[in-house]
Design an enzyme around this catalytic site. Structure first.
Site, PDB file in Angstrom:
ATOM      1  CE1 TYR A 153      -1.747   7.193  -1.949  1.00  0.00           C
ATOM      2  CE2 TYR A 153      -3.057   9.128  -2.497  1.00  0.00           C
ATOM      3  CZ  TYR A 153      -2.771   7.778  -2.667  1.00  0.00           C
ATOM      4  OH  TYR A 153      -3.504   7.039  -3.568  1.00  0.00           O
ATOM      5  CE  LYS A 157      -0.762   6.694  -5.538  1.00  0.00           C
ATOM      6  NZ  LYS A 157      -0.556   5.411  -6.241  1.00  0.00           N
TER       7      LYS A 157
END
Length: 254
Positions: A153, A157
């Site tokens: 994750y 990002k």
């Protein structure tokens, strides 16, 4: 950035930050369209805020993106494309061969990164035709300092953060009127973070601060703990890493 009378498309708008943003944008006189993959959530959002336009669309699906663009075009287009949709798949065993880990990472990249690029490419000409168009990409404080239990994750990002910076500069070189914002949330109280016991910002407060910064054309919008992590990472990177990855995170890996 003027909000009143703008038409705003919010991905992942059926709950959490997206729905709160829809509510506050409506209160400021904007027209709001929300999308999401859960029809029940969209229906509930419509019941709560009848002024919303809701369209079922999965941010991970390329065909859905094309269909969404056609539907929006028929509705008269948008001024602001706000990428709020995101997925997080905590993976605790990075060092162990695991097909599910790879699948989760691919899905995160599909929603958090590639899905954003797809929609930006589809809507760019439309946004450039507006007097004041904008793209809002949502990254995270984890784009500065990675989490050891949310590694993929964090990576998705970070990728989106670099893309956002480059896109903004590229459009500025071309003298485009499309403004590119990066929104960096701290830990916010949503379904995604329901199991986290850390300090959380309410969706209401987060969106209020976000919109205030948007109005001021603050292209990089750091809110709450994101500001602290950003500064600490610049001057005391080891300390920032420790804040994001406390000892209790290590226990989860054992």
């Amino acid at each position: 950035m003027i909000i009143k009378n703008k038409t705003i498309l919010i991905t992942g708008g059926g709950s959490g930050i997206g729905l709160e943003a829809a509510k506050q944008f409506l209160q400021l006189g904007a027209k709001v369209i929300i999308t999401g993959r859960n029809q029940e959530k969209l229906n509930n959002a419509k019941k709560t805020y009848p002024g919303l336009t809701v369209i079922k669309s999965d941010a991970a699906n390329a065909e859905d993106a094309i269909t969404l663009f056609k539907q929006i075009k028929e509705l008269g287009g948008i001024d602001i494309l706000y990428h709020n949709a995101g997925v997080l798949s905590p993976v605790l065993n990075l060092g162990i061969t695991d097909d599910k880990h790879a699948e989760s990472a691919a899905y995160e990249m599909e929603v958090n990164y590639l899905g954003v690029i797809r929609l930006n490419n589809l809507f760019m000409e439309m946004l450039q035709s507006r007097r004041e168009g904008a793209i809002i990409n949502t990254t995270s404080l984890l784009r500065y300092v990675p989490s050891i239990v949310e590694a993929t994750y964090s990576a998705s990002k970070a990728a989106l953060g670099f893309y956002t910076q480059s896109l903004r500069k590229h459009l500025q070189i071309l003298n485009s009127r499309v403004k590119v914002f990066e929104l960096l949330p701290p830990l916010v109280a949503t379904e995604m973070t329901a199991e986290r016991t850390d300090k959380k910002l309410t969706t209401e407060q987060f969106v209020k601060e976000f919109i205030d910064a948007l109005k001021k054309d603050q292209y990089t919008i750091r809110i709450g703990d994101t500001k602290v992590v950003y500064l600490l990472n610049r001057f005391f990177p080891k300390f920032a890493y420790g804040l994001v990855n406390p000892k209790k995170s290590y226990k989860l890996l054992q």
